[in-house]
Design an enzyme around this catalytic site. Structure first.
Site, mmCIF file in Angstrom:
data_model
loop_
_atom_site.group_PDB
_atom_site.id
_atom_site.type_symbol
_atom_site.label_atom_id
_atom_site.label_comp_id
_atom_site.label_asym_id
_atom_site.label_seq_id
_atom_site.Cartn_x
_atom_site.Cartn_y
_atom_site.Cartn_z
ATOM 1 N N CYS A 80 -23.282 -10.116 -28.949
ATOM 2 C CA CYS A 80 -24.013 -10.967 -28.025
ATOM 3 C C CYS A 80 -23.066 -12.073 -27.582
ATOM 4 O O CYS A 80 -22.664 -12.915 -28.386
ATOM 5 C CB CYS A 80 -25.228 -11.564 -28.725
ATOM 6 S SG CYS A 80 -26.103 -12.729 -27.690
ATOM 7 N N CYS A 232 -26.956 -12.329 -19.616
ATOM 8 C CA CYS A 232 -26.492 -11.547 -20.746
ATOM 9 C C CYS A 232 -24.968 -11.636 -20.756
ATOM 10 O O CYS A 232 -24.315 -11.189 -19.806
ATOM 11 C CB CYS A 232 -26.948 -10.094 -20.587
ATOM 12 S SG CYS A 232 -26.272 -9.004 -21.843
#
Ligand code: API
Length: 330
Positions: A80, A232
């Site tokens: 992430c 993202c």
């Protein structure tokens, strides 16, 4: 004692839990149960979040800590990018270091503090790596190809071409017009490939990108295990690589690329190390919006009712930064 923080990178929001601050770290089952609860938009805290970032020690000699990412649905993400910036800030402040490595599921990644994007907007750069394209690593199947690079896939959308890149979490990218960006295509493809399907059977993060100009993009992502997010980090990094590969007239390796997203903006830089492969630097804010105090025993029993929440005041500086950047979609 503060047990948790609410944090974000480009408004991709997370709770951050440092297991080393607990007398008894949560078990993996406790972590997943807690992640699903606290990030839930209605049952969780502070309108939920896009995931839980779990910080722990690392036994890799050159890493000062580790990060695990748990999506809102309880699935584990191998990486992430927006989350790693906030974990980097947490570890930088804890250990008084500005450059180090963090252990993630598949790789030890180099991170560093950078010049603030704006007053009161702490900024970090994180390495996004390793990068692969083969169908086994994404994984995908039933597309009659071993890699998917700028190819039409009528099963997904009849008018678009797609690129699949693992960084190492899986991404599917399409460069689209303003009309397609505003259509329901992204939601349709994102939902299809993140429910039972014969192609991306483990799910995939789907990003649509609009080219704004030279080395400049707008990217929107439907995330595996979450749904639409404001941004993202790994998606914007993978999309920057696809930009360099598929649109060499508009983007260059090694140059700074500006990536706008619904939550703000990041910078990326795509590197080509020839035989050692590609990697990307992802540079952006690492903002702490809230401190959350929860008794350790309540963490173990997944009870968030007695949580004490206080705002840090950092969000105002972040919003001033966003108000000051040119919004390409307006
Ligand atoms: N938002 C994250 C990625 C989460 C990835 C996750 N949705 C998955 O791959 O399962 C980022 O900033 O890179």
């Amino acid at each position: 004692m503060t047990q948790l923080q609410k944090v974000h990178g480009s408004m991709n929001t997370f709770f951050l839990l440092d297991q080393t601050e607990l007398e008894q770290p949560l078990s993996q089952t406790e972590l997943v149960t807690f992640a699903k609860h606290i990030t839930d938009a209605s049952e969780g805290l502070l309108d939920g979040a896009d995931g839980l970032l779990v910080v722990d020690k690392s036994n890799h000699a050159d890493c000062i800590g580790s990060m695990q990412v748990i999506n809102t649905d309880g699935s584990i993400a191998s990486m992430c990018g927006n989350g790693l910036r906030t974990v980097s800030r947490h570890l930088a402040e804890k250990f008084g270091q500005d450059e180090f490595k963090v252990e993630t599921q598949d790789a030890d990644l180099h991170v560093s503090r950078e010049a603030n994007f704006a007053d009161g907007v702490p900024t970090f750069s994180v390495e996004i790596s390793p990068v692969t394209f083969n169908k086994e690593s994404l994984p995908f199947s039933n597309l009659n190809t071993d890699t998917l690079i700028d190819q039409p896939v009528p099963e997904f959308d009849e008018n678009l071409t797609f690129t699949a890149i693992a960084v190492p979490n899986p991404h599917l990218i399409s460069f689209v017009s303003e009309d397609v960006m505003e259509s329901d295509s992204l939601e349709h493809v994102g939902k299809m490939l993140n429910s039972e399907n014969p192609y991306f059977y483990d799910g995939v993060n789907v990003s649509y990108a609009k080219i704004i100009g030279r080395n400049s993009l707008f990217v929107r992502t439907f995330e595996r295990g979450v749904g639409f997010t404001n941004a993202c980090g790994t998606g914007m990094s993978a999309t920057s690589l696809a930009f360099c590969l598929n649109h060499p007239d508009a983007a260059s390796f090694e140059d700074e690329i500006t990536v706008f997203n619904p939550g703000g903006m990041v910078k990326t830089r795509v590197h080509d190390r020839d035989s050692e492969g590609y990697y990307i630097d992802l540079i952006g804010n690492a903002t702490i919006t809230h401190d959350v105090e929860i008794d350790e025993s309540d963490l173990h029993t997944n009870n968030i009712e007695n949580a004490q929440i206080s705002e840090t005041g950092e969000q105002a500086a972040y919003e001033a930064f966003v108000a000051g950047i040119k919004d390409p979609v307006d």
